[in-house]
Design an enzyme around this catalytic site. Structure first.
Site, short mmCIF file in Angstrom:
data_model
loop_
_atom_site.label_atom_id
_atom_site.label_comp_id
_atom_site.label_asym_id
_atom_site.label_seq_id
_atom_site.Cartn_x
_atom_site.Cartn_y
_atom_site.Cartn_z
NE ARG A 56 10.59 3.86 3.47
CZ ARG A 56 11.40 4.03 4.51
NH1 ARG A 56 12.66 3.68 4.43
NH2 ARG A 56 10.95 4.54 5.63
CG HIS B 92 -0.22 -0.04 2.52
ND1 HIS B 92 0.23 -1.20 3.07
CD2 HIS B 92 0.12 0.94 3.39
CE1 HIS B 92 0.82 -0.94 4.22
NE2 HIS B 92 0.78 0.35 4.44
ZN ZN Z 1 1.20 1.24 6.34
#
Ligand code: ZN
Length: 311
Positions: free
Chosen positions: A192, A172
């Site tokens: 990440r 997301h």
């Molecule tokens: Zn998040």
């Protein structure tokens, strides 16, 4: 009657943050790149203090340790919920969070992270990155390695008042100029995956592609099950947005007067618009507080909208 626990927010400077919360929420911001306001948090990275009353100056983590009766004597190691307001002046990195099982095994017993978003404001035609289009792990890996992000990511159109659940394992990203309220598990664990080649103080932020690939859901589940459009929800009712094993969240639009009672260990509330009174106490947009155990009947009046959560 137990007293409301008002919390003093903790602000975070981020590469993608802005200064909108100063105007929108009347906060005193520490800088022009304020991306996050941690409104209700007992996490060591941002442990909120009680603003007034009997427990004034105490950290939420201390209250959790020393005054557990305020939270219905819940048997959990840490205060379970974290609520943030996010001001994305620029887009955030594409990321994924592990679930509890993976985190416990691979991150020194840490908690996983499931989160959900209530959209406070966004541009017309805004879309968030929620999930991906790969059909298999191999395809997912190939597209990531080739940097084919536009082929890979799933963009979901959003409007003010939409609510979105982000399961652990769902890739997301929040996009530019979106402002939202995030309710999440008490965890700061993020993998990440892609940061658009951006640099922070001359350095690229660390990526965690290996771990991200391990935890990512493939194929991703359909978006329909994760999005709720609250715009037409009735006033003066607790409208349930989600119930998972980690939290439950409601939206309430107060118009005139609304009274309810809930038998839960505690309730976390953030006023996201308007103003009014809760059992005679003045509350307004931007205030975060907890109704402790045994709060009893809640009488709200005014014109305001509140996001409510508990475990
Ligand atoms: Zn998040």
């Amino acid at each position: 009657m137990a007293e409301l626990l008002f919390l003093k927010p903790v602000f975070k400077q981020t590469v993608w943050g802005g200064n909108r919360m100063r105007k929108d929420f009347a906060y005193y911001l520490p800088g022009e790149n304020t991306g996050e306001c941690w409104g209700v948090s007992a996490h060591p990275d941002g442990d909120c203090r009680i603003q007034s009353g009997t427990f004034r100056g105490k950290k939420l983590s201390e209250l959790w340790r020393e005054e557990r009766q305020l939270f219905g004597n819940l048997d959990m190691e840490e205060f379970p919920i974290l609520v943030k307001i996010i001001d994305a002046q620029d887009k955030l990195s594409i990321q994924v969070h592990p679930g509890n099982d993976y985190a416990r095994k691979n991150e020194n017993g840490a908690k996983g992270k499931e989160e959900c978003w209530y959209i406070l404001d966004c541009p017309q035609e805004a879309a968030l990155v929620i999930g991906h289009q790969a059909r298999s792990k191999e395809q997912l890996k190939r597209l990531i390695e080739a940097g084919e992000w536009e082929k890979l990511i799933r963009r979901v159109p959003i409007k003010k008042g939409d609510f979105i659940q982000i399961n652990a394992g769902t890739m997301h990203a929040i996009t530019a100029h979106v402002m939202l309220l995030e309710t999440q598990q008490n965890s700061n664990l993020t993998y990440r995956i892609y940061d658009y080649g951006r640099k922070s103080r001359g350095k690229a932020r660390k990526l965690h592609i290996e771990k991200g690939l391990e935890v990512m859901n493939v194929p991703e589940s359909p978006i329909e099950g994760s999005i709720v459009h609250t715009q037409e929800f009735p006033e003066n009712r607790l409208n349930q947005l989600i119930l998972t094993e980690h939290y439950q969240v409601w939206e309430v639009k107060v118009s005139g007067e609304f009274t309810f009672a809930r038998n839960v260990p505690f309730l976390v509330m953030t006023v996201v618009s308007g103003r009014g009174f809760l059992n005679g106490v003045f509350i307004r947009k931007g205030r975060h507080f907890i109704l402790p155990w045994g709060f009893g009947r809640v009488k709200m009046c005014g014109a305001m909208q509140i996001i409510v959560s508990t475990v």
